[in-house]
Enzyme design. Sequence first.
Site, PDB file in Angstrom:
ATOM      1  N   LYS A 181     -25.883 -15.018  -5.771  1.00 35.21           N
ATOM      2  CA  LYS A 181     -26.726 -13.818  -5.856  1.00 35.21           C
ATOM      3  C   LYS A 181     -26.302 -12.884  -4.725  1.00 35.21           C
ATOM      4  O   LYS A 181     -26.633 -13.088  -3.572  1.00 35.21           O
ATOM      5  CB  LYS A 181     -28.199 -14.193  -5.735  1.00 35.21           C
ATOM      6  N   LEU A 225     -35.664 -11.038 -11.499  1.00 36.15           N
ATOM      7  CA  LEU A 225     -35.611 -12.493 -11.595  1.00 36.15           C
ATOM      8  C   LEU A 225     -36.825 -13.104 -10.910  1.00 36.15           C
ATOM      9  O   LEU A 225     -37.235 -12.647  -9.845  1.00 36.15           O
ATOM     10  CB  LEU A 225     -34.350 -13.022 -10.894  1.00 36.15           C
ATOM     11  N   ASP A 237       0.852  -1.210   0.000  1.00 38.50           N
ATOM     12  CA  ASP A 237       0.000   0.000   0.000  1.00 38.50           C
ATOM     13  C   ASP A 237       0.876   1.244   0.000  1.00 38.50           C
ATOM     14  O   ASP A 237       0.588   2.228  -0.678  1.00 38.50           O
ATOM     15  CB  ASP A 237      -0.892  -0.002   1.257  1.00 38.50           C
ATOM     16  N   LYS A 258     -28.880 -19.661 -14.780  1.00 39.98           N
ATOM     17  CA  LYS A 258     -29.161 -19.133 -16.120  1.00 39.98           C
ATOM     18  C   LYS A 258     -28.895 -20.210 -17.173  1.00 39.98           C
ATOM     19  O   LYS A 258     -27.915 -20.954 -17.059  1.00 39.98           O
ATOM     20  CB  LYS A 258     -28.235 -17.937 -16.422  1.00 39.98           C
ATOM     21  N   LYS A 299     -33.807 -18.597  -3.672  1.00 42.62           N
ATOM     22  CA  LYS A 299     -33.599 -17.724  -2.513  1.00 42.62           C
ATOM     23  C   LYS A 299     -33.369 -18.572  -1.266  1.00 42.62           C
ATOM     24  O   LYS A 299     -34.139 -19.502  -0.990  1.00 42.62           O
ATOM     25  CB  LYS A 299     -34.839 -16.855  -2.286  1.00 42.62           C
ATOM     26  N   GLU A 330     -24.661 -18.836 -10.450  1.00 37.42           N
ATOM     27  CA  GLU A 330     -23.892 -17.706  -9.916  1.00 37.42           C
ATOM     28  C   GLU A 330     -24.411 -17.351  -8.528  1.00 37.42           C
ATOM     29  O   GLU A 330     -25.609 -17.483  -8.264  1.00 37.42           O
ATOM     30  CB  GLU A 330     -24.052 -16.476 -10.825  1.00 37.42           C
TER      31      GLU A 330
HETATM   32  C1  3B9 Z   1     -30.344 -12.144 -15.892  1.00 33.66           C
HETATM   33  C2  3B9 Z   1     -30.477 -10.778 -15.211  1.00 33.66           C
HETATM   34  C3  3B9 Z   1     -31.944 -10.344 -15.263  1.00 33.66           C
HETATM   35  C4  3B9 Z   1     -29.597  -9.726 -15.925  1.00 33.66           C
HETATM   36  N1  3B9 Z   1     -30.005  -9.558 -17.301  1.00 33.66           N
HETATM   37  C5  3B9 Z   1     -30.697  -8.452 -17.703  1.00 33.66           C
HETATM   38  O1  3B9 Z   1     -30.968  -7.527 -16.960  1.00 33.66           O
HETATM   39  C6  3B9 Z   1     -31.111  -8.393 -19.144  1.00 33.66           C
HETATM   40  C7  3B9 Z   1     -31.578  -7.216 -19.666  1.00 33.66           C
HETATM   41  C8  3B9 Z   1     -32.007  -7.184 -21.008  1.00 33.66           C
HETATM   42  C9  3B9 Z   1     -31.943  -8.329 -21.771  1.00 33.66           C
HETATM   43  O2  3B9 Z   1     -32.328  -8.379 -23.103  1.00 33.66           O
HETATM   44  C10 3B9 Z   1     -33.066  -7.355 -23.627  1.00 33.66           C
HETATM   45  C11 3B9 Z   1     -32.431  -6.492 -24.538  1.00 33.66           C
HETATM   46  C12 3B9 Z   1     -33.181  -5.481 -25.102  1.00 33.66           C
HETATM   47  C13 3B9 Z   1     -34.534  -5.316 -24.782  1.00 33.66           C
HETATM   48  C14 3B9 Z   1     -35.130  -6.193 -23.862  1.00 33.66           C
HETATM   49  C15 3B9 Z   1     -34.396  -7.214 -23.284  1.00 33.66           C
HETATM   50  C16 3B9 Z   1     -31.449  -9.500 -21.234  1.00 33.66           C
HETATM   51  C17 3B9 Z   1     -31.024  -9.542 -19.908  1.00 33.66           C
HETATM   52  C18 3B9 Z   1     -29.981 -10.831 -13.767  1.00 33.66           C
HETATM   53  C19 3B9 Z   1     -30.604 -10.086 -12.780  1.00 33.66           C
HETATM   54  C20 3B9 Z   1     -30.088 -10.107 -11.473  1.00 33.66           C
HETATM   55  C21 3B9 Z   1     -28.949 -10.888 -11.200  1.00 33.66           C
HETATM   56  C22 3B9 Z   1     -28.325 -10.985  -9.912  1.00 33.66           C
HETATM   57  N2  3B9 Z   1     -28.813 -10.319  -8.849  1.00 33.66           N
HETATM   58  N3  3B9 Z   1     -27.245 -11.744  -9.749  1.00 33.66           N
HETATM   59  C23 3B9 Z   1     -26.729 -12.435 -10.793  1.00 33.66           C
HETATM   60  N4  3B9 Z   1     -25.636 -13.201 -10.579  1.00 33.66           N
HETATM   61  N5  3B9 Z   1     -27.261 -12.380 -12.032  1.00 33.66           N
HETATM   62  C24 3B9 Z   1     -28.359 -11.625 -12.259  1.00 33.66           C
HETATM   63  N6  3B9 Z   1     -28.878 -11.587 -13.520  1.00 33.66           N
END
Ligand code: 3B9
Length: 327
Positions: free
Chosen positions: A115, A84, A34, A286, A310, A113
């Site tokens: 959360k 989600l 550091d 996913k 959850k 993954e």
């Molecule tokens: C999967 C997703 C919902 C992200 N993805 C999106 O937000 C998303 C957004 C537009 C998408 O496609 C579009 C593109 C254009 C228009 C409409 C949809 C696809 C995914 C999500 C949400 C919360 C998460 C969380 N707390 N932890 C982890 N580990 N993963 C997570 N993943």
Amino acid sequence: MDVQQAAGKITELQTLLNQYGYEYYVLDQPSVSDAEYDQLLRELIEYEDQFPELRTPDSPTQRVGGAVLEMFEKVEHTSPMLSLGNAFNEQDLRDFDRRVRQAVGDSISYVCELKIDGLAITLQYENGYFKLGATRGDGTIGEDITENLKTIKSIPLKLKEPYTIEVRGEAFMPKKSFEALNKVKEEQNEEPFANPRNAAAGSLRQLDPKLAAKRKLDIFLYAIANLEDIGVESHSEGLDLLDRLGFKTNQERKTCASIEEVLEYVESWVERRPNLAYDIDGIVIKVNSLQQQEELGRTAKSPRWSIAYKFPAEEVITTLLNIELSV
Ligand SMILES: CC(C)(CNC(=O)c1ccc(Oc2ccccc2)cc1)c1ccc2c(N)nc(N)nc2n1
């Protein structure tokens, strides 16, 4: 020293400090002490003060630069920040798997993954430079908290390749930072935060970036929002690209070939959860193939190709324990 020599020295110091910062905050594998890092940063600040025209947006000196804001500007997300659907038990997960296989057939691979129990944020980069960071808000409109997010040292101000990309992730406060912050609050007779998630939310809502900088927040990125611009075939490939670009992603992720493997992974984290340096409130599953994600599609609010398992809320367990002990 003339401006040419200063330019060389400043570029060398910026590159060195950004590399050291990446090793410390993203890889958690520091290669210098550091003290050495701080000494180099003091040198860079001096050079940039003497030659302000040589200051660049990705300089490590620009992390705590922002003025105190009156309020946060609203910002519309280029694509929605989806939420989600939840699963609360094994049957819910098996039902999810059945729905997926009915839609896209039996050759499936899932990515599991952690959360993280924090705040969903989005980061926009243009030609590799960090341009804007925002909260999820209602999923369509969030708040511009760019200056506060710049103070999170694991967020790169410049990517390792000049991508124009928007990434989504979770900002959080590590357990150790939460305990230290609450200790100070109690010493100052201030109301402590109830949990790290509230502490992270309170920190990112600070209008003065200098206060946000003191809160030692961190981040894990978990999605690319403009996937159509990025030529990857699977979610796991997307995460490996984020690693290559210099983002911090959670390394506990696991690709599973069946729902049985997913259930084993979920079970393993029930015990391992207390040993983590940060709070998690579940496991996100996913579908890995982007083509299968496309086939499954989404509802207005959430994707059909992902679900969040959850964990039972801990306070429920404590309460039940107290009831049992008291009878
Ligand atoms: C999967 C997703 C919902 C992200 N993805 C999106 O937000 C998303 C957004 C537009 C998408 O496609 C579009 C593109 C254009 C228009 C409409 C949809 C696809 C995914 C999500 C949400 C919360 C998460 C969380 N707390 N932890 C982890 N580990 N993963 C997570 N993943």
